[in-house]
Design a protein around this motif. Structure first.
Motif, PDB file in Angstrom:
ATOM      1  N   VAL A   1      40.853  38.592  38.153  1.00 51.51           N
ATOM      2  CA  VAL A   1      41.088  37.733  39.313  1.00 51.51           C
ATOM      3  C   VAL A   1      40.656  36.314  38.931  1.00 51.51           C
ATOM      4  CG1 VAL A   1      38.919  38.487  40.434  1.00 51.51           C
ATOM      5  CG2 VAL A   1      40.666  37.351  41.775  1.00 51.51           C
ATOM      6  N   ILE A   2      41.647  35.410  38.932  1.00 42.42           N
ATOM      7  CA  ILE A   2      41.408  34.035  38.464  1.00 42.42           C
ATOM      8  C   ILE A   2      41.148  33.150  39.674  1.00 42.42           C
ATOM      9  CG2 ILE A   2      42.484  32.050  37.333  1.00 42.42           C
ATOM     10  CD1 ILE A   2      44.171  34.108  35.694  1.00 42.42           C
TER      11      ILE A   2
ATOM     12  N   GLY B   1      33.297  46.336  35.954  1.00 39.22           N
ATOM     13  CA  GLY B   1      34.505  46.703  35.210  1.00 39.22           C
ATOM     14  C   GLY B   1      35.649  45.726  35.454  1.00 39.22           C
ATOM     15  N   GLN B   2      35.668  45.079  36.643  1.00 42.30           N
ATOM     16  CA  GLN B   2      36.684  44.043  36.875  1.00 42.30           C
ATOM     17  C   GLN B   2      36.237  42.747  36.196  1.00 42.30           C
ATOM     18  OE1 GLN B   2      36.786  45.142  41.375  1.00 42.30           O
ATOM     19  NE2 GLN B   2      38.559  43.833  41.014  1.00 42.30           N
ATOM     20  N   VAL B   3      37.169  41.790  36.105  1.00 42.07           N
ATOM     21  CA  VAL B   3      36.849  40.509  35.462  1.00 42.07           C
ATOM     22  C   VAL B   3      37.201  39.377  36.424  1.00 42.07           C
ATOM     23  CG1 VAL B   3      37.318  38.977  33.495  1.00 42.07           C
ATOM     24  CG2 VAL B   3      37.302  41.460  33.162  1.00 42.07           C
ATOM     25  N   ALA B   4      36.277  38.422  36.581  1.00 37.58           N
ATOM     26  CA  ALA B   4      36.564  37.207  37.351  1.00 37.58           C
ATOM     27  C   ALA B   4      36.721  36.055  36.369  1.00 37.58           C
ATOM     28  CB  ALA B   4      35.440  36.911  38.337  1.00 37.58           C
ATOM     29  N   GLY B   5      37.824  35.311  36.540  1.00 38.46           N
ATOM     30  CA  GLY B   5      38.124  34.207  35.624  1.00 38.46           C
ATOM     31  C   GLY B   5      37.945  32.864  36.312  1.00 38.46           C
TER      32      GLY B   5
ATOM     33  N   GLY C   1      27.817  44.001  35.264  1.00 44.97           N
ATOM     34  CA  GLY C   1      28.986  44.796  34.875  1.00 44.97           C
ATOM     35  C   GLY C   1      30.328  44.149  35.197  1.00 44.97           C
ATOM     36  N   ILE C   2      30.298  43.050  35.976  1.00 44.31           N
ATOM     37  CA  ILE C   2      31.551  42.322  36.255  1.00 44.31           C
ATOM     38  C   ILE C   2      31.747  41.329  35.112  1.00 44.31           C
ATOM     39  CG2 ILE C   2      32.712  40.712  37.835  1.00 44.31           C
ATOM     40  CD1 ILE C   2      30.785  41.842  40.051  1.00 44.31           C
ATOM     41  N   GLY C   3      32.921  41.327  34.500  1.00 46.02           N
ATOM     42  CA  GLY C   3      33.197  40.360  33.434  1.00 46.02           C
ATOM     43  C   GLY C   3      33.333  38.966  34.023  1.00 46.02           C
TER      44      GLY C   3
ATOM     45  N   ARG D   1      32.129  42.783  30.692  1.00 48.72           N
ATOM     46  CA  ARG D   1      32.351  43.763  31.752  1.00 48.72           C
ATOM     47  C   ARG D   1      31.980  45.161  31.255  1.00 48.72           C
ATOM     48  NH1 ARG D   1      38.096  46.263  32.573  1.00 48.72           N
ATOM     49  NH2 ARG D   1      38.978  46.294  30.502  1.00 48.72           N
ATOM     50  N   ASP D   2      31.698  46.051  32.187  1.00 50.99           N
ATOM     51  CA  ASP D   2      31.548  47.462  31.847  1.00 50.99           C
ATOM     52  C   ASP D   2      32.953  48.006  31.664  1.00 50.99           C
ATOM     53  OD1 ASP D   2      28.860  47.299  32.200  1.00 50.99           O
ATOM     54  OD2 ASP D   2      28.822  48.296  34.170  1.00 50.99           O
TER      55      ASP D   2
END
Ligand SMILES: NC(=O)c1ccc[n+]([C@@H]2O[C@H](COP(=O)([O-])OP(=O)(O)OC[C@H]3O[C@@H](n4cnc5c(N)ncnc54)[C@H](OP(=O)(O)O)[C@@H]3O)[C@@H](O)[C@H]2O)c1
Length: 354
Positions: A92-93, A116-120, A137-139, A172-173
């Motif tokens: 999610v950017i 496990g999710q990634v925030a950009g 654990g959030i990227g 992230r996990d």
């Protein structure tokens, strides 16, 4: 080094190490994953369009009924609420103004985003200065193209790209075999075309500090401060505003274009000997010790987080200082002179600059 061999904490300009480049050549790691771009403004539109043209499944998120969602829908994107995007996306950017990151994160992202999710991010301030505090654990990654969204899009469509900075604040996990947050960030940089130019590995801290300092000391604050002072100096001395504007503001573009394409030495070779002689005379007089002290103060305010706190508290109080400063700047006589100069170039509007 100090003469006694102790490190001074400063690096001489001559000794500074080169930046590491990342080979971000493929968007494959994002293929088959869900990507959402929150915000459809200057950067968000270019990221969403370039990623889609790179074969990535992209949706655009924002406030219900917002203009941004309307524009995204008319560009053919599926749109959704920010909270839904934050809960459902692999990446999610956040393509939102920096001053709204804290509130959007707190209300719409933090309640639903999972390890496990990634925030950009596209700029490092809100993470580095702690306005956004993601859970474990959030990227947390950043891809910051070094140019406006319109250039990012136009170069992509020409088969080219513009350089970008990439950083990973937190991995992230990831389930076994799944790409890391770093790999997804690299795929994002490739998908928007920046891998075709150069992707420089950095940190959220270095990007945030140097970006804020560059725009304050030179690109926006410094340049506009100098241009306005020079305009006022000529007009106070009795010269017509149109001439003062042409010489001190309008022609910045010619010099900036030369610097952009050829660097400082190439720019100096292209200007007249008279302008070059004047450069060597004036530059050290203008950028004197007083200016350097002011620059160090700006840098200290940025590094300590004082600048970000000041901007955030003004925003939280209704942006009264920001709005008043914007109105005062718009009322300056330079604006009238600028309109007169631009009226002499009717082709500007036809070329899409107006
Ligand atoms: N501009 C640049 O050239 C540039 C360059 C490098 C990095 N960046 C970074 O890129 C990021 C985005 O900046 P930008 O200049 O692209 O922003 P922008 O053009 O101002 O875009 C703002 C977008 O955010 C939406 N928005 C505003 N407030 C919102 C809220 N409270 N909730 C949900 N959506 C909201 C707006 O939609 P609505 O108002 O219609 O809802 C609009 O789509 C920032 O981190 C910035 O530092 C920008």
């Amino acid at each position: 080094m100090r003469p006694d061999g102790e490190k001074s904490g400063k690096i001489s300009v001559m000794e500074a190490p080169p930046c590491p480049l990342e080979p971000c050549l493929s968007a494959d790691a994002l293929r088959g994953r869900r990507v959402a771009v929150v915000g459809y403004g200057n950067q968000g539109r270019a990221h969403a369009l370039n990623l889609r043209d790179s074969g990535i499944d992209v949706r655009v998120a924002g406030r219900p009924g917002s203009d941004a969602r309307g524009r995204a829908a008319s560009d053919g994107f599926g749109t959704l609420d920010t909270r839904m995007a934050a809960g459902q996306s692999d990446l999610v950017i956040l393509a939102l103004p920096d001053e709204v990151h804290a509130e959007v994160w707190a209300h719409d992202v933090a309640p639903v985003i999972q390890a496990g999710q990634v925030a950009g991010f596209i700029h490092g301030s809100s993470i580095h200065f702690g306005l956004v505090r993601p859970g474990a654990g959030i990227g947390i990654v950043m891809v910051a193209p070094k140019g406006p969204g319109t250039t990012l899009r136009a170069r992509f469509q020409q088969g080219q790209g513009i350089p970008a900075l990439l950083a990973v604040q937190q991995e992230r996990d990831a389930a076994g075999g799944d790409p890391s947050a770093h790999a997804l960030a690299c795929a994002w940089a490739a998908g928007i075309g920046c891998g075709r130019a150069g992707v420089v590995r950095t940190s959220f801290e270095a990007e945030a500090v140097t970006d804020l300092f560059g725009e304050q000391a030179v690109l926006c604050g410094g340049m506009m401060g100098l241009a306005q002072a020079a305009f006022e100096t000529l007009v106070e001395a009795g010269y017509p505003p149109l001439l003062a504007y042409t010489e001190c503001v309008h022609e910045i573009k010619q010099v900036a274009d030369l610097l952009y394409a050829r660097g400082p030495a190439g720019m100096r070779r292209a200007i007249s000997n008279t302008a070059e002689f004047g450069t060597y005379r004036a530059a050290p007089l203008i950028a004197d010790e007083h200016v350097r002290t002011t620059m160090r103060r700006l840098l200290d305010e940025i590094r300590s987080g004082e600048f970000t706190r000041r901007m955030q508290s003004d925003h939280d109080a209704g942006a009264t200082w920001f709005r008043a400063a914007r109105e005062a700047a718009a009322a300056h006589p330079m604006e009238r002179a600028g309109a007169e100069v631009r009226a002499l170039m009717p082709w500007l509007e036809a070329e899409g600059h107006a």
